[in-house]
Design a protein around this motif. Structure first.
Motif, PDB file in Angstrom:
ATOM      1  N   ALA A 143     -10.503  12.126   1.805  1.00 35.75           N
ATOM      2  CA  ALA A 143      -9.320  11.425   1.288  1.00 35.75           C
ATOM      3  C   ALA A 143      -9.308  11.440  -0.238  1.00 35.75           C
ATOM      4  O   ALA A 143      -8.250  11.628  -0.855  1.00 35.75           O
ATOM      5  CB  ALA A 143      -9.289   9.998   1.808  1.00 35.75           C
ATOM      6  N   GLY A 144     -10.457  11.242  -0.841  1.00 37.60           N
ATOM      7  CA  GLY A 144     -10.542  11.263  -2.304  1.00 37.60           C
ATOM      8  C   GLY A 144     -10.193  12.624  -2.890  1.00 37.60           C
ATOM      9  O   GLY A 144      -9.461  12.715  -3.884  1.00 37.60           O
ATOM     10  N   VAL A 145     -10.706  13.686  -2.269  1.00 40.21           N
ATOM     11  CA  VAL A 145     -10.393  15.041  -2.737  1.00 40.21           C
ATOM     12  C   VAL A 145      -8.901  15.326  -2.571  1.00 40.21           C
ATOM     13  O   VAL A 145      -8.261  15.890  -3.466  1.00 40.21           O
ATOM     14  CB  VAL A 145     -11.251  16.088  -1.988  1.00 40.21           C
ATOM     15  CG1 VAL A 145     -10.742  17.499  -2.233  1.00 40.21           C
ATOM     16  CG2 VAL A 145     -12.706  15.965  -2.390  1.00 40.21           C
ATOM     17  N   THR A 146      -8.343  14.933  -1.446  1.00 39.16           N
ATOM     18  CA  THR A 146      -6.917  15.150  -1.206  1.00 39.16           C
ATOM     19  C   THR A 146      -6.071  14.401  -2.225  1.00 39.16           C
ATOM     20  O   THR A 146      -5.089  14.937  -2.760  1.00 39.16           O
ATOM     21  CB  THR A 146      -6.546  14.710   0.222  1.00 39.16           C
ATOM     22  OG1 THR A 146      -7.355  15.432   1.150  1.00 39.16           O
ATOM     23  CG2 THR A 146      -5.086  14.961   0.513  1.00 39.16           C
ATOM     24  N   TYR A 147      -6.429  13.168  -2.508  1.00 40.86           N
ATOM     25  CA  TYR A 147      -5.700  12.377  -3.502  1.00 40.86           C
ATOM     26  C   TYR A 147      -5.803  13.021  -4.891  1.00 40.86           C
ATOM     27  O   TYR A 147      -4.808  13.124  -5.617  1.00 40.86           O
ATOM     28  CB  TYR A 147      -6.244  10.952  -3.545  1.00 40.86           C
ATOM     29  CG  TYR A 147      -5.545  10.085  -4.552  1.00 40.86           C
ATOM     30  CD1 TYR A 147      -4.332   9.495  -4.258  1.00 40.86           C
ATOM     31  CD2 TYR A 147      -6.098   9.867  -5.815  1.00 40.86           C
ATOM     32  CE1 TYR A 147      -3.670   8.705  -5.191  1.00 40.86           C
ATOM     33  CE2 TYR A 147      -5.457   9.086  -6.752  1.00 40.86           C
ATOM     34  CZ  TYR A 147      -4.243   8.502  -6.435  1.00 40.86           C
ATOM     35  OH  TYR A 147      -3.607   7.739  -7.365  1.00 40.86           O
ATOM     36  N   ALA A 148      -7.004  13.456  -5.245  1.00 42.29           N
ATOM     37  CA  ALA A 148      -7.210  14.074  -6.562  1.00 42.29           C
ATOM     38  C   ALA A 148      -6.398  15.356  -6.699  1.00 42.29           C
ATOM     39  O   ALA A 148      -5.782  15.597  -7.746  1.00 42.29           O
ATOM     40  CB  ALA A 148      -8.696  14.350  -6.781  1.00 42.29           C
ATOM     41  N   LEU A 149      -6.387  16.183  -5.662  1.00 42.78           N
ATOM     42  CA  LEU A 149      -5.603  17.418  -5.729  1.00 42.78           C
ATOM     43  C   LEU A 149      -4.114  17.125  -5.807  1.00 42.78           C
ATOM     44  O   LEU A 149      -3.380  17.796  -6.539  1.00 42.78           O
ATOM     45  CB  LEU A 149      -5.905  18.292  -4.512  1.00 42.78           C
ATOM     46  CG  LEU A 149      -7.275  18.966  -4.498  1.00 42.78           C
ATOM     47  CD1 LEU A 149      -7.499  19.686  -3.177  1.00 42.78           C
ATOM     48  CD2 LEU A 149      -7.422  19.920  -5.670  1.00 42.78           C
ATOM     49  N   GLY A 150      -3.659  16.129  -5.066  1.00 41.30           N
ATOM     50  CA  GLY A 150      -2.245  15.750  -5.140  1.00 41.30           C
ATOM     51  C   GLY A 150      -1.873  15.255  -6.526  1.00 41.30           C
ATOM     52  O   GLY A 150      -0.798  15.576  -7.046  1.00 41.30           O
ATOM     53  N   ALA A 158      -7.749   2.528   8.898  1.00 35.34           N
ATOM     54  CA  ALA A 158      -8.237   3.906   8.825  1.00 35.34           C
ATOM     55  C   ALA A 158      -9.754   3.935   8.664  1.00 35.34           C
ATOM     56  O   ALA A 158     -10.443   4.742   9.307  1.00 35.34           O
ATOM     57  CB  ALA A 158      -7.569   4.640   7.670  1.00 35.34           C
ATOM     58  N   LEU A 159     -10.290   3.065   7.817  1.00 33.31           N
ATOM     59  CA  LEU A 159     -11.744   2.998   7.632  1.00 33.31           C
ATOM     60  C   LEU A 159     -12.448   2.573   8.913  1.00 33.31           C
ATOM     61  O   LEU A 159     -13.479   3.148   9.291  1.00 33.31           O
ATOM     62  CB  LEU A 159     -12.088   2.043   6.489  1.00 33.31           C
ATOM     63  CG  LEU A 159     -11.600   2.444   5.101  1.00 33.31           C
ATOM     64  CD1 LEU A 159     -11.897   1.348   4.096  1.00 33.31           C
ATOM     65  CD2 LEU A 159     -12.217   3.759   4.671  1.00 33.31           C
TER      66      LEU A 159
END
Length: 53
Positions: A38-45, A4-5
């Protein structure tokens, strides 16, 4: 994850072909923006405790 990276970097580098920026700058910019998303999505999840399924 590494795939992905690499994909994010490659997409940014390809976009540089139609912009005035260098390929490495565009690649790193896309990598940073994708990583941040991705970091924001992970944090919200994690915050909301969402379960998939």
């Amino acid at each position: 994850m590494l795939l992905a990276l690499a994909g994010l970097f490659a997409c940014g580098a390809v976009v540089a072909r139609v912009t005035a920026r260098s390929w490495w700058y565009s690649g790193l910019r896309q990598l940073a923006l994708g990583g941040a998303a991705a970091g924001v999505t992970y944090a919200l999840g994690s915050l909301f405790g969402t379960a998939v399924g």
